[in-house]
Enzyme design. Structure first.
Site: not given
Length: 660
Positions: A452, A523, A637, A299
């Site tokens: 897609d 899709e 895309d 610490e």
């Protein structure tokens, strides 16, 4: 005399140890009586190979193998359950070679082996190996795994001691240490930081900073003779607690006399003494006049300034190393001084955080963010972070979540993209030659294709994205990309899209004959009927292919399975999965990538990178979202197709793929 309970425990442990059988194997040092037909000036004496050509010195894989299976004379010589066997091809090849005996060089070889064994029996080597052996055994008994920063701390300790106590043999012992920690491929300049005289660790709360120091101190004074270890804490009760833990572990592990007197634990041997001194910063002069080899400051951010001057004074000692370990910076300047060492010419600052510096900006500007968007950083299983914890912590004290829990610094950073520059450069530069016969043996035989479709002729809007992805162990390889635009909105639009997909699949299979299965996801959010027509068009064009062609099936409104996929909430998870794998350098491209629609003068990977760099974050009041925004230069895309193909490139939903 032993009580009945103790006697039964000892008996059971002895029986268990007798039953334990570990398959081990190391390389032999028996002289290979074989003549080497080459000029003597090119000959070297290798402890495992005998008299061989000097070119063997430059074979890194051979050197790594010999280091791994070398007999070091201890329990760390081998990795458990690794038995050396000869392949049939190697045995057949060796049987065709005629060897001529060469007894003249036996003495020369045995001298080399004896020198190597003398090195392994050297006190400094046995001390270092004994320390690592005890540490490994203790960790196995605790059934825990070390955090990366804890391994780093151990490396700093052992490498510095080896460098200062055995400078002439440092390189050899360091190679031994690298093998144990599995860091053989790390840059040498990075490894040299372990020899620095000081290092700083800034670690989040509850990560075992003090816990790891107890075994380090114990096994240092157990194995190293005439070593002095110092431990300084910010509070006296912390120092006393660590001292008690070390004393208990010492009396359990060390067979020598262990003495605890005046906050000093000593291990007394016949001709040497090792000790560990424990102090707190409230006694500012308690460590003055000492001669430490390792000084651990726990610490450190909360150490009193007066005591810090006494600690810094040990930098002048050539054989002393100071290791500062502390919680991360808080909001007050008085407890954040360790961050200043970032400006030093040597790399001594190690900041352990849940957030990398490239994305630290988002935690100041966007209050809902709780994890790093690049998903590269390690978080232990016993640490729980969520939005409720963040709100609760900040309700107690403003910015306490960032400053105390996350382990971030007070330094401000400029906004950077989610994907790192190093991962982008590696994806662009390192591409696998997937037509290589040797590589094809390790490539998965299933190709995943995501489609897609877009039914528009507006090039500024969107086009059809197609991607073909396969697996290579835990990596993903992009085999094909298409970005297809319709010339006109005619009745044959579905046929044109299906033809484009089929041509890409056909090209991939043609040059990669190892593919036996093609799984296609189409899709169907735009038009389910059109997706079904595209699927049957693909099947018609690939009817002559030897590969099994399967399509992802979804139930329609009438309860019939149809070859289309409905994209719902998968996209966000898919983008996060892609970002994680991409930043981990687990996504690669094939050198022989197939693309019929991207211009010939445009590299398909560079075309994809233009879209990858457009991935951005959208932060709402409830969560962090990701988007692949469109620009005037490129649409998203093809990237969406690649992201979804990688996301579904697994064997988790095999039952949903069926032939049509």
């Amino acid at each position: 005399m032993l009580c009945k309970r103790t006697l039964s425990e000892i008996s059971s442990l002895y029986t268990a140890s007798k039953k334990k059988k570990t398959v081990i194997d190391t390389l032999s040092y028996t002289y290979p009586d074989v003549l080497l037909s080459c000029n003597e000036r090119y000959q070297i004496t290798h402890p495992e190979l005998g008299i061989v050509h000097a070119s063997n010195l430059y074979c890194s894989s051979l050197e790594s193998f010999c280091l791994q299976y070398r007999d070091y004379g201890n329990d760390l010589s081998i990795r458990s359950c690794e038995k050396l066997v000869f392949s049939d091809a190697l045995i057949t090849g060796l049987s065709r070679i005629k060897f001529t005996p060469w007894p003249e060089c036996r003495t020369r070889y045995e001298t080399t082996v004896s020198e190597l064994r003398r090195l392994h029996d050297m006190d400094n080597f046995t001390e270092a190996s004994g320390f690592l052996e005890d540490l490994k055994r203790w960790l196995c008994s605790q059934n825990v795994f070390l955090e990366p920063f804890q391994k780093n701390c151990i490396l700093h300790v052992i490498c510095f001691l080896v460098a200062t106590r055995t400078p002439h043999h440092y390189h050899y012992i360091f190679e031994y240490i690298k093998r144990l920690f599995n860091i053989e491929n790390i840059n040498t300049s990075v490894l040299d930081t372990f020899k620095h005289k000081t290092t700083v660790f800034l670690v989040p709360r509850r990560h075992g900073k003090t816990w790891i120091l107890t075994p380090i101190i114990t096994f240092l004074i157990k194995n190293f003779s005439n070593i002095s270890v110092g431990y300084v804490a910010h509070q006296k009760h912390v120092s006393q607690h660590v001292m008690k833990e070390v004393e208990i572990l010492c009396r359990r592990e060390i067979p020598y006399v262990v003495e605890n007197k005046d906050n000093v634990i000593s291990v007394i041997r016949t001709n040497s003494r090792s000790c560990a001194l424990f102090a707190s910063c409230f006694n500012t002069n308690s460590i003055r006049g000492q001669s430490f080899n390792i000084l651990l400051v726990d610490e450190s951010n909360f150490i009193k300034k007066e005591a810090l001057h006494a600690i810094i004074g040990f930098l002048a000692q050539s054989t002393a190393k100071i290791i500062f370990i502390s919680s991360c910076n808080t909001s007050t300047q008085s407890t954040s001084f360790l961050a200043h060492v970032k400006k030093t010419p040597t790399q001594i600052l190690n900041v352990i955080s849940y957030v990398c510096e490239e994305h630290l900006y988002s935690f100041g500007e966007r209050s809902e963010a709780i994890t790093c968007p690049c998903y590269r950083l390690h978080k232990p299983t016993f640490i729980s972070l969520n939005l409720n914890i963040k709100k609760t912590a900040n309700a107690f004290l403003k910015d306490s979540f960032n400053e105390e829990i996350l382990g971030t610094t007070n330094t401000s950073f400029l906004a950077n993209p989610i994907l790192t520059d190093s991962s982008v450069n590696e994806f662009d530069m390192i591409r696998y030659s997937t037509v290589n016969k040797q590589l094809q043996e390790h490539l998965a035989d299933t190709l995943f294709v995501y489609v897609d479709p877009a039914f528009t002729t507006n090039r500024r809007a969107s086009g059809t994205g197609v991607a073909g992805v396969g697996r290579y162990n835990n990596q993903f390889i992009v085999y094909g990309i298409e970005h297809f635009y319709l010339k006109s909105l005619a009745d044959t639009s579905e046929d044109s899209i299906g033809e484009c997909v089929a041509f890409m699949i056909s090209g991939i299979i043609k040059i990669h004959p190892f593919f036996t299965m093609v799984r296609v996801l189409i899709e169907g959010n735009s038009s389910q009927a059109a997706s079904v027509k595209i699927a049957y068009c693909i099947k018609a064009h690939l009817s002559d292919s030897a590969c099994i062609l399967q399509f992802y099936q979804t139930l329609d409104q009438n309860g019939f399975e149809q070859p289309f996929f409905l994209l719902k909430k998968n996209k966000r998870a898919a983008v996060e999965h892609f970002v994680s794998k991409f930043n981990s350098n687990l996504i690669k491209a094939s050198q022989e990538i197939i693309s019929h629609t991207i211009k010939l003068n445009f590299d398909p990977i560079e075309y994809l990178l233009l879209q990858i760099k457009n991935i951005s974050q959208i932060v709402t009041t409830e969560s962090v979202e990701y988007t692949t925004r469109k620009t005037k230069d490129s649409s998203d895309d093809a990237l969406v197709a690649v992201i979804m193909a990688i996301y579904f490139c697994n064997d988790q939903e095999v039952a949903l793929y069926k032939c049509i």
